[in-house]
Design an enzyme around this catalytic site. Structure first.
Site, PDB file in Angstrom:
ATOM      1  N   GLY A 181      40.516 -13.130   8.563  1.00 35.09           N
ATOM      2  CA  GLY A 181      41.279 -12.423   9.577  1.00 35.09           C
ATOM      3  C   GLY A 181      41.331 -13.175  10.895  1.00 35.09           C
ATOM      4  CB  SER A 182      42.191 -11.881  14.251  1.00 31.91           C
ATOM      5  OG  SER A 182      43.327 -11.181  13.791  1.00 31.91           O
TER       6      SER A 182
END
Length: 634
Positions: free
Chosen positions: A339-340
């Site tokens: 993810g981020s």
């Protein structure tokens, strides 16, 4: 009388002569004796010549009868924290049993068995010193009758009568001796103790008997450091040879040491017992409150790559194996879409390629970015807020965690170039941690959609150690460090040490690139407008650089992303102090309950980082004081 009849009568008389019979018997006995003599002589010559009887060596039998030997077990090496505090060490445990046979007598017919009149007193002593209840102890004592009515020689007391410490054994013996009670005995077993309980358990591992039917084989590592470094920890058994008397006892002055025992080497880890204990105490309430399916946390010294605390949930108690439901070390064995948190790597690569202008804005297309509009395979990427924040610049794309901003940076670099940076940062290959079953992760496919999505942490699989290795570049002017969990290996007999050195494993980007990104990460917690975790992650007296992440999770059976309200992998990477990091902390929580919110991980991060910086400050002050004293002495 005819001549024929006279001859027959003569022969008959001759045969009836006793003298003739004795001569015949004598001849037969003499011949037999001569035959036996030569047979014996031949057999004796054969035995003398070959030294064997019926294929069995007389020499070996003699040596077996009069020569004895004892194996001296090597002590398994200890596992210690960086300051010498014990994490795992050898010990002996005991299991108790009661002899019930009335034939078990000592000198002067002394009764050495447990008598029925003493059963109640024995049960009371055992209940006071073990996990046995008095009722259960009595049940075991009264179960000593065979089906045919005869008395069993002995009875044992189940699992509650096993794995007793030396202290419990001595307490039981003292209590029984005080009352003059016989019949309770102990059998010792090799054991391994882990005094801190649940303590980086999947990293440290545990031991078990290599052969359940033969305890002399000893313990072997079954997981983690105990398994990966089993040869180092085990050592080599020694052996003592001696001559025995007719009773099998060593004859004084005949003991000869054939081979020296070599104890196992001690392993000093990089873990700090103060930080590790604090981490474990923070994870448990988090699990109770938010019920994540999995939880990991790693705290690493930024300048050395030394891991000072790491753990996961589920975890287990290594002595009792309680809680051992998950056999995987999540930090090296599990690959996942990060993810981020990967966006700081995307941004650093874009800066390195000259396509990142922090003040330049980028467009947010109505409805999101369409990566593939093939019917049935449409892929549309949105920001988490669906663009409600309005126009962002690339610096804000980091702190506000914009997927669209990262897609634009990936497009400017080009898919092939971005994949090169993923490889430079160590993804797609093992960190060579030395731990078993480490996964290399998985790079995006050649599919343009996968390559684009990997810019914001989807369609690429990583391990926790890989992420820590990549993050280390942001604290060391672009140079990545291999995560280390072994500080040194020490030979306890010679004092020799094998010290693990800081290991640089690449410089994927410049110091300018990572330092710029780390500055923009400060906005994540300090910018009230564009900080996605504004005022969430704090450490008193220090500025914090952080990046949060929320990654979609695929269903293991269908390969389709889950859609539940908290079906995500939530994460944060934090560096303190932001200007020149001393520590890097990375936490992930998989599929917590709906009570989870953006401040939840801070319940672990903030107190742990606060303690880490306090310890660092104290250690620095202590070193400075020691230096001052030393200079004064000179």
């Amino acid at each position: 009388m005819s001549v024929r009849n006279r001859i027959k009568m003569f022969i008959r008389k001759k045969n009836l002569n006793p003298m003739n019979n004795r001569k015949k018997v004598g001849i037969i006995l003499f011949a037999t004796s001569i035959g036996l003599f030569f047979l014996f002589a031949f057999r004796l010559s054969y035995i003398i010549g070959t030294g064997k009887v019926a294929g069995i060596s007389l020499k070996e039998k003699t040596e077996e009868l009069y020569n004895g030997s004892t194996v001296i077990k090597a002590k398994r090496g200890s596992i210690l924290d960086r300051n010498g505090q014990v994490i795992a060490e050898d010990a002996t445990s005991y299991s108790l049993y009661a002899v019930l046979s009335e034939d078990f007598l000592g000198q002067d017919k002394k009764k050495l068995y447990a008598q029925k009149k003493d059963f109640d007193a024995i049960a009371t002593v055992l209940a006071n010193n073990t996990d046995l209840s008095k009722e259960d102890a009595l049940k075991y004592l009264n179960s000593g009758t065979n089906e045919d009515g005869t008395t069993k020689f002995q009875v044992e007391f189940g699992t509650s009568g096993k794995n007793l410490t030396l202290e419990k054994k001595q307490n039981i013996e003292a209590a029984l001796e005080e009352q003059g009670i016989e019949g309770i005995y102990f059998e010792d077993h090799p054991d391994r103790i882990y005094p801190n309980g649940v303590f980086a358990s999947h990293l440290i591992g545990y031991t078990d008997l290599a052969n359940k039917d033969d305890e002399s084989v000893g313990l072997t590592g079954m997981m983690g450091i105990e398994s990966a470094y089993n040869d180092v920890l085990s050592g080599t058994d020694g052996k003592i040879d001696y001559q025995k008397d007719v009773n099998g006892n060593p004859v004084p002055g005949t003991v000869v040491e054939e081979s020296q025992v070599q104890d196992g080497q001690d392993i000093v880890t990089t873990l700090d017992i103060r930080l590790q204990t604090r981490l474990e105490s923070l994870l448990d309430p988090f699990v109770e409150k938010f019920e994540p399916k999995e939880l990991t946390a790693v705290l690493m010294e930024a300048k050395t790559g030394d891991i000072v605390a790491m753990s996961q949930r589920p975890s287990f108690e290594p002595e009792t194996k309680e809680g051992l439901e998950l056999w995987r070390n999540l930090l090296v064995e599990d690959k996942y879409e990060p993810g981020s948190t990967i966006k700081i790597i995307t941004s650093a690569a874009a800066i390195q390629e000259g396509v990142f202008n922090p003040t330049e804005t980028f467009a947010y297309p109505y409805g999101g970015v369409v990566l593939d509009d093939t019917p049935g395979n449409e892929t549309v990427v949105n920001d988490w807020d669906k663009g409600e924040k309005g126009t962002l610049n690339f610096r804000q794309a980091i702190s506000w965690s914009s997927n669209v901003g990262m897609l634009e940076l990936e497009r400017r670099m080009g898919g092939a170039k971005w994949q090169e940076y993923l490889k430079k940062f160590g993804f797609g290959e093992s960190t060579n941690s030395g731990l078993e079953a480490e996964s290399p992760g998985h790079l995006p496919t050649d599919n343009t959609v996968d390559q684009a999505m990997s810019a914001f942490g989807q369609a690429v699989s990583v391990t926790n150690f890989q992420m820590m290795q990549a993050f280390s570049a942001f604290a060391n002017d672009g140079t990545m460090l291999k995560p280390q969990y072994i500080k040194e290996i020490v030979n306890p007999q010679t004092g020799e040490k094998e010290v693990t050195q800081r290991e640089e494993v690449g410089t994927p980007v410049s110091a300018q690139a990572v330092n710029d990104v780390r500055t923009y990460m400060i906005d994540t917690v300090e910018d009230p407008t564009y900080g996605i975790a504004y005022d969430v992650y704090t450490v008193p007296g220090y500025r914090v650089a952080a990046k949060t992440g929320t990654a979609q999770i695929t269903d293991e059976d269908t390969g389709v992303y889950l859609t539940g309200p908290t079906d995500y992998l939530y994460s944060v990477v934090e560096m303190v102090p932001a200007e020149n990091p001393e520590y890097i902390l990375y936490i992930t929580a998989k599929r917590p309950n709906t009570d989870y919110n953006k401040t939840s991980l801070a319940e672990i991060a903030n107190p742990l980082m606060k303690l880490a910086m306090e310890i660092k400050s104290t250690d620095v002050d202590t070193q400075a004081a020691d230096t001052t004293v030393a200079e004064g002495t000179e």
